[in-house]
Write a protein that holds these residues in place. Structure first.
Motif, PDB file in Angstrom:
ATOM      1  N   LEU A 324     123.992 100.675  47.607  1.00 58.15           N
ATOM      2  CA  LEU A 324     123.425 101.465  48.702  1.00 58.15           C
ATOM      3  C   LEU A 324     124.441 102.438  49.291  1.00 58.15           C
ATOM      4  CD1 LEU A 324     121.250  98.768  50.501  1.00 58.15           C
ATOM      5  CD2 LEU A 324     120.430 100.813  49.327  1.00 58.15           C
ATOM      6  N   MET A 325     125.707 102.033  49.354  1.00 54.90           N
ATOM      7  CA  MET A 325     126.722 102.931  49.898  1.00 54.90           C
ATOM      8  C   MET A 325     126.916 104.165  49.011  1.00 54.90           C
ATOM      9  SD  MET A 325     129.749 100.703  51.725  1.00 54.90           S
ATOM     10  CE  MET A 325     129.988  99.507  50.432  1.00 54.90           C
ATOM     11  N   VAL A 326     126.608 104.011  47.736  1.00 56.50           N
ATOM     12  CA  VAL A 326     126.701 105.157  46.825  1.00 56.50           C
ATOM     13  C   VAL A 326     125.419 105.981  46.852  1.00 56.50           C
ATOM     14  CG1 VAL A 326     126.895 105.851  44.406  1.00 56.50           C
ATOM     15  CG2 VAL A 326     128.369 104.045  45.299  1.00 56.50           C
ATOM     16  N   VAL A 327     124.274 105.301  46.833  1.00 58.46           N
ATOM     17  CA  VAL A 327     123.019 106.005  46.605  1.00 58.46           C
ATOM     18  C   VAL A 327     122.516 106.735  47.842  1.00 58.46           C
ATOM     19  CG1 VAL A 327     121.248 104.265  47.204  1.00 58.46           C
ATOM     20  CG2 VAL A 327     120.910 105.775  45.243  1.00 58.46           C
ATOM     21  N   ILE A 328     122.825 106.277  49.030  1.00 58.85           N
ATOM     22  CA  ILE A 328     122.304 106.943  50.235  1.00 58.85           C
ATOM     23  C   ILE A 328     122.883 108.346  50.398  1.00 58.85           C
ATOM     24  CG2 ILE A 328     122.282 106.869  52.762  1.00 58.85           C
ATOM     25  CD1 ILE A 328     121.727 103.877  52.557  1.00 58.85           C
ATOM     26  N   PRO A 329     124.210 108.554  50.362  1.00 59.52           N
ATOM     27  CA  PRO A 329     124.700 109.939  50.436  1.00 59.52           C
ATOM     28  C   PRO A 329     124.273 110.785  49.252  1.00 59.52           C
ATOM     29  CG  PRO A 329     126.503 108.403  50.023  1.00 59.52           C
ATOM     30  CD  PRO A 329     125.311 107.588  50.374  1.00 59.52           C
ATOM     31  N   LEU A 330     124.211 110.184  48.072  1.00 57.73           N
ATOM     32  CA  LEU A 330     123.779 110.944  46.895  1.00 57.73           C
ATOM     33  C   LEU A 330     122.340 111.420  47.055  1.00 57.73           C
ATOM     34  CD1 LEU A 330     124.244 111.940  44.006  1.00 57.73           C
ATOM     35  CD2 LEU A 330     123.599 109.659  43.185  1.00 57.73           C
ATOM     36  N   SER A 457     125.069 104.291  57.383  1.00 58.62           N
ATOM     37  CA  SER A 457     124.965 105.238  56.267  1.00 58.62           C
ATOM     38  C   SER A 457     124.030 106.388  56.616  1.00 58.62           C
ATOM     39  CB  SER A 457     124.474 104.519  55.013  1.00 58.62           C
ATOM     40  OG  SER A 457     125.389 103.539  54.582  1.00 58.62           O
ATOM     41  N   LEU A 458     122.882 106.057  57.200  1.00 60.15           N
ATOM     42  CA  LEU A 458     121.913 107.101  57.543  1.00 60.15           C
ATOM     43  C   LEU A 458     122.462 108.048  58.607  1.00 60.15           C
ATOM     44  CD1 LEU A 458     118.636 104.960  57.553  1.00 60.15           C
ATOM     45  CD2 LEU A 458     119.326 106.658  55.854  1.00 60.15           C
ATOM     46  N   LEU A 459     123.144 107.501  59.595  1.00 58.59           N
ATOM     47  CA  LEU A 459     123.712 108.350  60.643  1.00 58.59           C
ATOM     48  C   LEU A 459     124.835 109.232  60.106  1.00 58.59           C
ATOM     49  CD1 LEU A 459     123.820 105.859  63.673  1.00 58.59           C
ATOM     50  CD2 LEU A 459     122.268 107.805  63.346  1.00 58.59           C
ATOM     51  N   LEU A 460     125.629 108.689  59.201  1.00 60.41           N
ATOM     52  CA  LEU A 460     126.772 109.445  58.671  1.00 60.41           C
ATOM     53  C   LEU A 460     126.351 110.579  57.748  1.00 60.41           C
ATOM     54  CD1 LEU A 460     129.324 106.556  57.963  1.00 60.41           C
ATOM     55  CD2 LEU A 460     129.364 108.212  59.823  1.00 60.41           C
ATOM     56  N   VAL A 461     125.223 110.413  57.036  1.00 63.90           N
ATOM     57  CA  VAL A 461     124.799 111.471  56.112  1.00 63.90           C
ATOM     58  C   VAL A 461     123.986 112.553  56.816  1.00 63.90           C
ATOM     59  CG1 VAL A 461     124.759 109.904  54.130  1.00 63.90           C
ATOM     60  CG2 VAL A 461     122.640 110.316  55.395  1.00 63.90           C
ATOM     61  N   LEU A 462     123.500 112.272  58.021  1.00 67.89           N
ATOM     62  CA  LEU A 462     122.608 113.217  58.701  1.00 67.89           C
ATOM     63  C   LEU A 462     123.242 114.588  58.955  1.00 67.89           C
ATOM     64  CD1 LEU A 462     119.815 113.669  59.920  1.00 67.89           C
ATOM     65  CD2 LEU A 462     120.663 112.701  62.074  1.00 67.89           C
ATOM     66  N   ALA A 508     129.963 117.611  51.688  1.00 63.48           N
ATOM     67  CA  ALA A 508     131.164 116.792  51.483  1.00 63.48           C
ATOM     68  C   ALA A 508     132.138 116.898  52.654  1.00 63.48           C
ATOM     69  CB  ALA A 508     131.855 117.201  50.184  1.00 63.48           C
ATOM     70  N   VAL A 509     132.390 118.126  53.124  1.00 67.18           N
ATOM     71  CA  VAL A 509     133.381 118.289  54.196  1.00 67.18           C
ATOM     72  C   VAL A 509     132.874 117.707  55.520  1.00 67.18           C
ATOM     73  CG1 VAL A 509     134.386 120.343  53.131  1.00 67.18           C
ATOM     74  CG2 VAL A 509     132.560 120.604  54.832  1.00 67.18           C
ATOM     75  N   THR A 510     131.571 117.469  55.603  1.00 68.22           N
ATOM     76  CA  THR A 510     131.011 116.838  56.801  1.00 68.22           C
ATOM     77  C   THR A 510     130.942 115.323  56.645  1.00 68.22           C
ATOM     78  OG1 THR A 510     129.629 118.807  57.095  1.00 68.22           O
ATOM     79  CG2 THR A 510     129.081 116.882  58.426  1.00 68.22           C
ATOM     80  N   TYR A 511     130.455 114.868  55.486  1.00 70.84           N
ATOM     81  CA  TYR A 511     130.230 113.429  55.291  1.00 70.84           C
ATOM     82  C   TYR A 511     131.524 112.654  55.064  1.00 70.84           C
ATOM     83  CZ  TYR A 511     129.082 109.073  52.941  1.00 70.84           C
ATOM     84  OH  TYR A 511     129.024 107.753  52.584  1.00 70.84           O
ATOM     85  N   LEU A 512     132.416 113.152  54.214  1.00 66.09           N
ATOM     86  CA  LEU A 512     133.595 112.376  53.827  1.00 66.09           C
ATOM     87  C   LEU A 512     134.511 112.030  55.002  1.00 66.09           C
ATOM     88  CD1 LEU A 512     134.482 114.014  50.391  1.00 66.09           C
ATOM     89  CD2 LEU A 512     133.372 111.819  50.821  1.00 66.09           C
ATOM     90  N   PRO A 513     134.818 112.972  55.912  1.00 67.42           N
ATOM     91  CA  PRO A 513     135.640 112.568  57.069  1.00 67.42           C
ATOM     92  C   PRO A 513     134.956 111.522  57.948  1.00 67.42           C
ATOM     93  CG  PRO A 513     135.652 114.949  56.814  1.00 67.42           C
ATOM     94  CD  PRO A 513     134.600 114.426  55.904  1.00 67.42           C
ATOM     95  N   ALA A 515     132.728 109.300  56.940  1.00 70.35           N
ATOM     96  CA  ALA A 515     132.754 108.029  56.205  1.00 70.35           C
ATOM     97  C   ALA A 515     134.139 107.393  56.269  1.00 70.35           C
ATOM     98  CB  ALA A 515     132.337 108.261  54.758  1.00 70.35           C
ATOM     99  N   ARG A 516     135.176 108.223  56.198  1.00 67.36           N
ATOM    100  CA  ARG A 516     136.545 107.696  56.266  1.00 67.36           C
ATOM    101  C   ARG A 516     136.811 107.049  57.628  1.00 67.36           C
ATOM    102  NH1 ARG A 516     141.284 108.466  53.520  1.00 67.36           N
ATOM    103  NH2 ARG A 516     143.210 108.282  54.727  1.00 67.36           N
ATOM    104  N   LEU A 517     136.263 107.630  58.687  1.00 68.09           N
ATOM    105  CA  LEU A 517     136.484 107.104  60.033  1.00 68.09           C
ATOM    106  C   LEU A 517     135.662 105.853  60.321  1.00 68.09           C
ATOM    107  CD1 LEU A 517     136.613 110.364  62.184  1.00 68.09           C
ATOM    108  CD2 LEU A 517     138.469 108.709  61.839  1.00 68.09           C
ATOM    109  N   PHE A 518     134.393 105.879  59.915  1.00 63.95           N
ATOM    110  CA  PHE A 518     133.463 104.837  60.358  1.00 63.95           C
ATOM    111  C   PHE A 518     132.993 103.881  59.266  1.00 63.95           C
ATOM    112  CE2 PHE A 518     132.848 108.511  63.206  1.00 63.95           C
ATOM    113  CZ  PHE A 518     133.187 107.917  64.421  1.00 63.95           C
ATOM    114  N   MET A 519     133.259 104.194  57.990  1.00 62.66           N
ATOM    115  CA  MET A 519     132.821 103.308  56.907  1.00 62.66           C
ATOM    116  C   MET A 519     133.763 103.485  55.718  1.00 62.66           C
ATOM    117  SD  MET A 519     128.900 102.660  55.599  1.00 62.66           S
ATOM    118  CE  MET A 519     128.789 104.155  54.634  1.00 62.66           C
ATOM    119  N   ALA A 520     135.016 103.114  55.918  1.00 62.86           N
ATOM    120  CA  ALA A 520     136.049 103.342  54.905  1.00 62.86           C
ATOM    121  C   ALA A 520     135.739 102.613  53.607  1.00 62.86           C
ATOM    122  CB  ALA A 520     137.410 102.903  55.443  1.00 62.86           C
ATOM    123  N   GLU A 521     134.973 101.499  53.678  1.00 65.33           N
ATOM    124  CA  GLU A 521     134.660 100.749  52.458  1.00 65.33           C
ATOM    125  C   GLU A 521     133.853 101.566  51.472  1.00 65.33           C
ATOM    126  OE1 GLU A 521     131.583  99.297  55.587  1.00 65.33           O
ATOM    127  OE2 GLU A 521     133.633 100.056  55.504  1.00 65.33           O
TER     128      GLU A 521
END
Length: 525
Positions: A324-330, A457-462, A508-513, A515-521
């Motif tokens: 799920l951590m892979v498929v939701i942002p994809l 995941s949903l909040l981070l990809v929004l 990417a420049v929005t989601y990756l930072p 994800a790094r802050l709030f869901m590093a896994e």
């Protein structure tokens, strides 16, 4: 360094994910050739509809699930008595070969009647063409089912390479057939299906199985030792496990058939547009959902056989969360770039820009089902690892029966859009019900932390999704003004590629930072 079970499962998942990705990529190339030559019209509608009956025959004999029912029983039998294990394997192999041969022969004889059944919205001319295509494609099933038995043997040995190459060879043959046979419509693609099934689905795994003789490092016997035998004490147990998969009608297995059958009632080109959209949707499904399910199953089966409930739940939870951590942002990114993705892959030749616009909302609706595909693929195999094929079959049958009478109404009200919408809603209902019965029977330990993960995941990809959508919306209007000389000479596919790239960068420049802050896994997978 000794690999843990998680590492081994992850490595197997990577092999299968790479295979599925290349297979989906080749599938897209195949459909690109189809769309370029035939667009979304009568001939392509007939070609896609020609797979309904062959796929159903394969499903009827649990062809897609043969490894699920065979692996636990055969693994245990090999440990107890190698010679008897080969007798059991031979019995399953020959029953599968004879059963699919008999069904294929019957379907071949009644192809005209079946063509009218699966293409109810087709004209008599299209139904006659469908009959001809059916009689070319149907014999391919004779190779798929026995080949699946041999592939199950390879999975037991942890030999994933040959099964991973099978779809690549299969799709390669279809593309070659379509390119080599010209001037006869899509007949060449049909001959490619038959040749690809014979070489990729059957000969390749057989050769791989025969190449590794003796005993392998894990103690599993090598080689391929077939004897003609139709009787074995374990056959009854095998049939009891397989019977629910044969008789149970799952919305997962039937959704593609419903797309084709009910799509034929939505006007000319609807089957093709839905099939093209579904082909793109299957890329993340295959790369993440199917790869995770296939790779996790042997490990789950081994843990279930040892009675290690804690290890089973931990492994199942790892597979679910990682997928799920892979498929939701994809999925979020693909939703944003649905239109330029369709344009990049299919637009050109006889596939027009107008057809790209028509297919885009269909793709977006189908993409919404991708996270549900992930959960049901992994949970379904968790049931199978515990040798419970009845629950998924019953739940799938009820979900299918509930959706079936609604499809004609959805087509009448919304056409192809209604088919895509109902397909996604049905898969959501099936996944929810399957998860409910798992928790009720086995507890919720595997789902620990899943709610928080989904919310995060949903909040981070929004934000990234909104930014990517803005790029897709505004760039086609802005680029001509920014680069008037260059943009006018860019081919349509390259324009779509630029938009996908810019939108991807924005995502990417929005989601990756975040994800790094709030869901590093999520970045450590």
């Amino acid at each position: 360094m000794r690999l843990t079970t998680t590492h081994k499962m992850g490595f197997a998942a990577l092999i299968m994910a790479g295979s599925v990705f290349l297979s989906r990529l080749m599938g897209l190339v195949r459909d690109k050739v189809v769309s370029w030559q035939f667009g979304a019209g009568a001939e392509s509608d007939v070609y896609f509809a020609a797979f309904v009956v062959p796929d159903f025959l394969n499903y009827l004999l649990a062809g897609g699930y043969i490894s699920i029912t065979l692996i636990p029983l055969l693994s245990k039998r090999f440990e107890e008595d190698e010679a008897d294990g080969w007798r059991f394997f031979s019995s399953v192999f020959w029953w599968a070969a004879l059963g699919i041969a008999a069904l294929t022969a019957g379907a071949w004889l009644f192809a005209p009647e079946l063509a009218r059944l699966v293409g109810p919205g087709f004209s008599p001319e299209k139904q006659a063409r469908l009959t001809y295509f059916l009689r070319i494609i149907l014999p391919a099933q004779v190779f798929f089912l026995p080949g699946a038995c041999v592939s199950a043997l390879l999975y037991i040995r942890r030999q994933f390479l040959a099964p991973a190459l099978t779809p690549l060879v299969y799709n390669g043959c279809i593309i070659a057939g379509g390119l080599l046979v010209s001037g006869r419509g899509m007949e060449g693609f049909c001959w490619g299906v038959l040749f690809g099934a014979a070489t990729g689905a059957f000969l390749l795994p057989v050769m791989a199985a025969r190449a590794r003789g003796g005993r392998l490092p894990d103690g599993v016997p090598g080689g391929l030792h077939l004897v003609f035998s139709l009787r074995h004490p374990l056959l009854k147990r095998f049939l009891l496990l397989a019977l629910p998969l044969m008789l149970g009608v799952s919305i997962v297995a039937m959704d593609e058939q419903f797309v084709r059958i009910f799509g034929s009632m939505a006007g000319e080109g609807a089957v093709s547009l839905l099939s093209y959209a579904r082909r793109i949707m299957l890329v993340p499904v295959g790369v993440v959902a199917q790869a995770a399910g296939v790779a996790s199953f042997p490990f789950l089966a081994a843990l279930a056989a040892r009675g290690d409930d804690a290890g089973f739940d931990a492994t199942l939870g790892t597979a679910l969360r990682g997928s799920l951590m892979v498929v939701i942002p994809l999925t979020a990114y693909m939703l944003a770039v649905a239109l330029p993705t369709l344009g990049l892959i299919f637009e050109g030749g006889r596939f027009s820009a107008e057809e790209t616009v028509l297919a885009a909302p269909l793709l977006q609706l189908l993409l919404l089902s991708v996270p549900f595909w992930v959960v049901q693929q992994v949970i379904g195999r968790a049931f199978y690892a515990r040798q419970n094929t009845l629950t998924p079959a019953v739940v799938g049958t009820l979900a299918t029966l509930a959706a079936l009478p609604v499809y004609p109404l959805a087509v009448k009200l919304w056409g192809a859009f209604g088919v895509a919408l109902l397909t996604t809603l049905s898969l959501f209902a099936y996944t929810l019900a399957l998860s409910f019965f798992w928790v009720r029977k086995h507890g919720s330990d595997a789902f620990t932390g899943m709610g928080l993960l989904l919310l995060k995941s949903l909040l981070l990809v929004l934000p990234g999704t909104l930014l990517a959508l803005a790029a897709v919306h505004f760039l086609p209007h802005r680029l001509p003004g920014w680069f008037p000389g260059l943009y006018a000479y860019l081919p349509a596919a390259l324009r779509h590629a630029v938009i996908c790239g810019v939108a991807g960068l924005a995502f990417a420049v929005t989601y990756l930072p975040l994800a790094r802050l709030f869901m590093a896994e999520a970045l450590c997978l």
